[in-house]
Write an enzyme that holds these catalytic residues in place. Structure first.
Site, PDB file in Angstrom:
ATOM      1  N   VAL A  12      16.061  83.642 -20.346  1.00  0.00           N
ATOM      2  CA  VAL A  12      17.269  83.461 -21.157  1.00  0.00           C
ATOM      3  C   VAL A  12      17.686  81.992 -21.155  1.00  0.00           C
ATOM      4  O   VAL A  12      17.989  81.417 -22.209  1.00  0.00           O
ATOM      5  CB  VAL A  12      18.405  84.363 -20.616  1.00  0.00           C
ATOM      6  CG1 VAL A  12      19.696  84.108 -21.370  1.00  0.00           C
ATOM      7  CG2 VAL A  12      18.010  85.828 -20.718  1.00  0.00           C
ATOM      8  N   CYS A 256      14.830  94.507 -18.964  1.00  0.00           N
ATOM      9  CA  CYS A 256      16.229  94.801 -19.326  1.00  0.00           C
ATOM     10  C   CYS A 256      16.550  96.285 -19.448  1.00  0.00           C
ATOM     11  O   CYS A 256      17.499  96.765 -18.825  1.00  0.00           O
ATOM     12  CB  CYS A 256      16.575  94.128 -20.648  1.00  0.00           C
ATOM     13  SG  CYS A 256      16.539  92.346 -20.537  1.00  0.00           S
TER      14      CYS A 256
HETATM   15  C1  UDX Z   1      15.182  94.218 -24.923  1.00  0.00           C
HETATM   16  C2  UDX Z   1      16.137  94.225 -26.119  1.00  0.00           C
HETATM   17  O1  UDX Z   1      15.408  94.576 -27.297  1.00  0.00           O
HETATM   18  C3  UDX Z   1      16.830  92.890 -26.268  1.00  0.00           C
HETATM   19  O2  UDX Z   1      17.749  92.932 -27.346  1.00  0.00           O
HETATM   20  C4  UDX Z   1      17.568  92.589 -24.957  1.00  0.00           C
HETATM   21  O3  UDX Z   1      18.267  91.395 -25.007  1.00  0.00           O
HETATM   22  C5  UDX Z   1      16.581  92.590 -23.798  1.00  0.00           C
HETATM   23  O4  UDX Z   1      15.895  93.850 -23.756  1.00  0.00           O
HETATM   24  P1  UDX Z   1      12.712  93.327 -24.421  1.00  0.00           P
HETATM   25  O5  UDX Z   1      12.915  93.792 -23.012  1.00  0.00           O
HETATM   26  O6  UDX Z   1      12.091  92.008 -24.652  1.00  0.00           O
HETATM   27  O7  UDX Z   1      14.126  93.310 -25.197  1.00  0.00           O
HETATM   28  O8  UDX Z   1      11.794  94.421 -25.104  1.00  0.00           O
HETATM   29  P2  UDX Z   1      11.813  95.365 -26.400  1.00  0.00           P
HETATM   30  O9  UDX Z   1      11.052  94.733 -27.495  1.00  0.00           O
HETATM   31  O10 UDX Z   1      13.173  95.806 -26.713  1.00  0.00           O
HETATM   32  O11 UDX Z   1      10.964  96.608 -25.842  1.00  0.00           O
HETATM   33  C6  UDX Z   1      11.399  97.353 -24.706  1.00  0.00           C
HETATM   34  C7  UDX Z   1      10.430  98.478 -24.401  1.00  0.00           C
HETATM   35  O12 UDX Z   1      10.462  99.455 -25.436  1.00  0.00           O
HETATM   36  C8  UDX Z   1       8.968  98.050 -24.266  1.00  0.00           C
HETATM   37  O13 UDX Z   1       8.351  98.747 -23.214  1.00  0.00           O
HETATM   38  C9  UDX Z   1       8.372  98.435 -25.621  1.00  0.00           C
HETATM   39  O14 UDX Z   1       6.987  98.654 -25.576  1.00  0.00           O
HETATM   40  C10 UDX Z   1       9.142  99.713 -25.904  1.00  0.00           C
HETATM   41  N1  UDX Z   1       9.202 100.053 -27.345  1.00  0.00           N
HETATM   42  C11 UDX Z   1       9.877  99.253 -28.222  1.00  0.00           C
HETATM   43  C12 UDX Z   1       8.584 101.220 -27.792  1.00  0.00           C
HETATM   44  O15 UDX Z   1       7.982 101.975 -27.011  1.00  0.00           O
HETATM   45  N2  UDX Z   1       8.680 101.546 -29.116  1.00  0.00           N
HETATM   46  C13 UDX Z   1       9.353 100.774 -30.017  1.00  0.00           C
HETATM   47  O16 UDX Z   1       9.407 101.168 -31.211  1.00  0.00           O
HETATM   48  C14 UDX Z   1       9.971  99.588 -29.558  1.00  0.00           C
END
Ligand code: UDX
Length: 424
Positions: A12, A256
């Site tokens: 961040v 997160c």
């Molecule tokens: C997340 C939030 O999206 C972001 O706004 C916040 O500030 C921090 O946390 P991030 O941890 O980078 O971001 O990952 P993200 O892209 O949200 O994916 C999280 C998890 O969900 C991953 O394991 C990803 O593979 C999974 N995911 C995401 C799915 O299984 N399917 C989807 O359609 C989207």
């Protein structure tokens, strides 16, 4: 243009510092780790994040971005002070605020009069008040300005956000923080600090809930014989539902979602509201790890010990080298517990993973050689380009468990593989 101190150079902090410098502000980033600061001063980036190295190098060469050791060194001459320190999960599930409190205590005395301290880290509801108390400076305003950055697209998320949320009871301080985003085209919402902090948690918990819901629908699709890919496509056309975040998988993870969802349930409980819905969201996710592992074990039959499984993908999603709370690791742990031997390949992981009995190799074909099952756990695009005829030749069995519905099922089946996806 403002002078901004950024305390903490994790995901961040680095993104915030590099992007504010790109927007034309003068930014000084501070960290307590001398080696890391020296690395950053040379323009070397310790994490995989698209465009981050380009923006950091640009900031260093334009003189807009610098790195120093210690928060005081950064804060003493600045007008804005962004706290971007970690808030890890404490033993009882609540966020551990010790880094935040010690950063605030460290800069308390050196802050120039009239400056603004901004909480960017994900902090529990009420933390803006805690920072104010630790600072104990009536001439300094404290503002909540939560981040909504996704790893892999963090720079773009910062510069082209869906919204900027600013929480402060002092309107003038809120407007000063808003002015930092003058070049960013996005709605800027000003509210009180507690609401701003709640927006951050509610957004992450909502997205995690959406994913648990989609994974549960995928399980239902398997039971009734529907194809989840078509089901979510049909759902996504409804603008109230939206097309994004509807992709089923082996469970969700990352630095997160798990910690923030657990923390929100704890915050609610501490304030007298039992948010049982969130406990179910977490439970569905745990079951998804179990179900994905079970798909692999089902192929191996009643005696899985000593058998060979290949895995593609270890990071919690594509586009990052981050392994924190990775669903892939959760699934592999469960498969490993049955005594299965696992060889894994991930384009962003080059060394063994602590606490995981998996051989990490440097090539997708090396991973599959001699394996009875290939399981795909991260959605890296490069997996689609691997020569599947070669894969078929090298494997001792022709079984694919596609935990991300990444491959073209028809093409895979045509090559004689038994294909099992998620929800189809
Ligand atoms: C997340 C939030 O999206 C972001 O706004 C916040 O500030 C921090 O946390 P991030 O941890 O980078 O971001 O990952 P993200 O892209 O949200 O994916 C999280 C998890 O969900 C991953 O394991 C990803 O593979 C999974 N995911 C995401 C799915 O299984 N399917 C989807 O359609 C989207």
């Amino acid at each position: 243009m403002a002078r901004i101190a950024v305390i903490g150079t994790g995901y961040v902090g680095l993104t915030t510092g590099a992007c504010f410098a790109h927007l034309g502000h003068d930014v000084v980033c501070a960290d307590i780790d001398a080696d890391k600061v020296a690395m950053l001063q040379r323009g070397e980036i310790p994490i995989v994040e698209k465009d981050l190295d380009r923006y950091v190098k640009e900031g260093i060469s334009s003189g807009k971005l610098s790195f120093v050791l210690g928060a005081v060194e950064a804060s003493k001459d600045c007008e804005f002070h962004y706290l971007c320190v970690p808030t890890p999960q404490g033993e009882d599930g609540s966020a551990d605020l010790s880094y935040l409190e010690s950063a605030a205590a460290e800069i308390a005395e050196c802050l120039p009069a009239g400056s603004v301290v901004v909480n960017k880290s994900t902090v529990p509801v009420g933390s803006t008040g805690i920072v104010s108390r630790v600072l104990n400076r009536s001439d300094v305003a404290v503002v909540s300005n939560p981040e909504f950055l996704r790893e892999g697209t963090a720079m773009d998320d910062f510069l082209n956000p869906d919204r900027v949320v600013i929480g402060c009871n002092d309107q003038q301080a809120a407007m000063r923080v808003a002015s930092l985003y003058a070049k960013v085209r996005a709605p800027i919402m000003v509210t009180d600090p507690i609401s701003a902090e709640t927006i951050k948690y509610a957004s992450n918990a909502f997205l995690a809930s959406k994913l648990s819901f989609v994974n549960a629908i995928a399980n239902l699709c398997e039971a009734v014989g529907a194809d989840v890919n078509d089901v979510v496509l049909g759902m996504g056309y409804d603008r109230r539902i939206g097309k994004e975040f509807l992709h089923p998988g082996p469970g969700w993870g990352g630095s997160c979602f798990p910690k923030d969802t657990i923390a929100l349930a704890k915050i609610a409980s501490d304030h007298g509201y039992e948010f049982t819905f969130l406990n179910e969201v977490l439970k569905v996710n745990d079951e998804q790890f179990d179900r994905t592992a079970q798909k692999v074990l089902d192929v191996l039959g009643h005696d899985p010990a000593g058998r060979r499984v290949a895995c593609w993908g270890l990071t919690f999603k594509a586009g990052t080298d981050d392994l924190r709370q990775s669903p892939a690791i959760e699934v592999l742990k469960r498969i490993g517990e049955a005594g299965v031997q696992i060889k894994a390949y991930d384009p962003a992981v080059g060394s063994p993973i602590d606490g995981l009995d998996v051989e990490v190799v440097g090539d997708p074909l090396e991973a599959v050689a001699g394996a009875e099952v290939l399981v795909i756990l991260t959605e890296w695009e490069e997996f689609k380009r691997v020569d599947m005829d070669k894969v078929a030749e090298l494997m001792s069995g022709r079984n694919i468990v596609d935990g991300r519905n990444l491959l073209d099922r028809d093409q895979i089946v045509r090559r004689g593989f038994l294909y099992r996806g998620i929800g189809r």
